[in-house]
Design an enzyme around this catalytic site. Structure first.
Site, PDB file in Angstrom:
ATOM      1  N   SER A 163      -4.892  -4.763 -10.849  1.00  0.00           N
ATOM      2  CA  SER A 163      -4.352  -3.456 -11.403  1.00  0.00           C
ATOM      3  C   SER A 163      -5.052  -2.448 -11.891  1.00  0.00           C
ATOM      4  O   SER A 163      -6.142  -1.913 -11.138  1.00  0.00           O
ATOM      5  CB  SER A 163      -3.110  -3.953 -12.553  1.00  0.00           C
ATOM      6  OG  SER A 163      -2.387  -2.813 -12.635  1.00  0.00           O
ATOM      7  N   ASP A 259       5.595  -4.044  -5.230  1.00  0.00           N
ATOM      8  CA  ASP A 259       4.808  -3.372  -6.155  1.00  0.00           C
ATOM      9  C   ASP A 259       5.078  -1.773  -5.903  1.00  0.00           C
ATOM     10  O   ASP A 259       4.949  -1.607  -4.894  1.00  0.00           O
ATOM     11  CB  ASP A 259       3.368  -3.968  -5.980  1.00  0.00           C
ATOM     12  CG  ASP A 259       2.664  -3.367  -7.338  1.00  0.00           C
ATOM     13  OD1 ASP A 259       3.087  -2.453  -7.936  1.00  0.00           O
ATOM     14  OD2 ASP A 259       1.296  -3.663  -7.300  1.00  0.00           O
ATOM     15  N   HIS A 289       4.409  -6.857  -8.806  1.00  0.00           N
ATOM     16  CA  HIS A 289       2.682  -6.423  -9.375  1.00  0.00           C
ATOM     17  C   HIS A 289       2.815  -7.561 -10.417  1.00  0.00           C
ATOM     18  O   HIS A 289       3.702  -7.952 -11.191  1.00  0.00           O
ATOM     19  CB  HIS A 289       3.148  -5.039 -10.030  1.00  0.00           C
ATOM     20  CG  HIS A 289       1.856  -4.528 -10.592  1.00  0.00           C
ATOM     21  ND1 HIS A 289       0.730  -4.022  -9.958  1.00  0.00           N
ATOM     22  CD2 HIS A 289       1.478  -4.529 -11.754  1.00  0.00           C
ATOM     23  CE1 HIS A 289      -0.114  -3.719 -10.634  1.00  0.00           C
ATOM     24  NE2 HIS A 289      -0.014  -3.858 -11.960  1.00  0.00           N
TER      25      HIS A 289
END
Length: 320
Positions: A163, A259, A289
């Site tokens: 991320s 995501d 995600h």
């Protein structure tokens, strides 16, 4: 394919413990929520034992310094030195910590048979851009300089992160290339954020509600990290605008089907490949995600840890 049933059940459960309202909640509220959720959702670190953990504080741009946690894997037989992966945690540049990522880093250390160094970089809004990327580059250089003291090989280095940490790993690879090293053999980018513009990519609209990370949350994190909208196009922020990607180390880029960041992660992988970088782009279907942090609880999280571990072992193998 449809959303995985277990992740659907976890999303239903998570709805009972939602993130604070971003229109009224404070940064401290969000961080407290994360700590609670991390304790509730994550397996204990003891699930993934390693040979040794070394703690260190590197002098940085502030008196607090940069915390480093070295995970040394259990190996069989005589090994002269091990490759080293510098890892940057996720959390939108605002939340997350070395402690929150202890279990994942232990699992990655075991799967890769490499030394994993987890970096406690500074967080926004107290330390906005470019503080985090400066800390990450400083940490990588320190890892290079001191790898041998921990049984590591300074010539076999990679960066990794998920991320926001995936973005920081990508930026660190770019800065290492552009700013006199150290040389890297690989970059493992797990559902990285690469677009910070207000419009974003199409997947922000497709998956921006109902799949954990929301567009509202993404926009709030960006607002904490950047001090002006113009910084979204800075070369060390918005990576999709860069046209100078040639010469980067080989990359593994992992994305998740549901995501909001899936399109931008895959676009960055495509741009690197078009520039001649060796890239493996791997989309996991039916997941959301952050799914890697369900290691030990879901087969696809376990599969991803093993994929990253295997790729790192191969990429960082000694050159004969």
């Amino acid at each position: 394919m449809p959303l995985d049933r277990q992740f659907h059940a976890w999303l239903v459960e998570a709805a009972q413990h939602p993130l604070p309202d971003f229109s009224t909640g404070s940064v401290s509220d969000v961080r407290q929520w994360l700590d609670t959720e991390n304790n509730r959702r994550t397996l204990p670190g003891s699930t993934y034992p390693v040979a040794r953990i070394d703690h260190e504080t590197l002098s940085g741009e502030t008196d607090a310094g940069i915390g480093l946690r070295w995970y040394i894997p259990q190996v069989h037989g005589s090994v002269a030195s091990l490759p080293v992966v510098t890892f940057f945690h996720g959390g939108g540049f605002v939340i997350g910590s070395v402690d929150n990522y202890d279990t994942l880093c232990r699992a990655l250390c075991r799967a890769s048979k490499t030394i994993v160094v987890s970096v406690e970089y500074r967080l926004a809004p107290e330390a906005p851009f470019p503080a985090a990327t400066n800390d990450c580059l400083a940490a990588l250089r320190h890892v290079h300089a001191t790898a041998a003291q921990h049984g590591g090989d300074a010539e076999r280095l990679a960066v990794a992160g998920d991320s926001a940490g995936g973005q920081l790993a990508a930026v660190t690879a770019l800065r290492a290339r552009d700013e006199d090293g150290p040389a890297l053999m690989g970059q493992c980018l797990i559902y990285p954020q690469t677009d910070f513009t207000a419009a974003g990519t199409d997947s922000l609209d497709r998956h921006g509600v109902g799949y954990g990370l929301t567009r509202q949350a993404r926009d709030w994190f960006v607002a904490q990290y950047l001090t002006s909208p113009e910084q979204a196009l800075d070369q060390h922020v918005g990576l999709l605008q860069r046209t100078d990607l040639a010469g980067l180390p080989p990359a593994l880029v992992v994305t998740a089907e549901f995501d909001p960041l899936v399109d931008e992660g895959e676009a960055y992988a495509r741009h690197m490949a078009e520039a001649g970088v060796t890239v493996i782009a791997s989309r996991y279907h039916g997941v959301i995600h952050g799914f890697m942090r369900r290691v030990g609880q879901h087969r696809l999280a376990d599969q991803l840890v093993q994929q990253c571990g295997g790729w790192l072992r191969t990429t960082l193998a000694p050159v004969n």
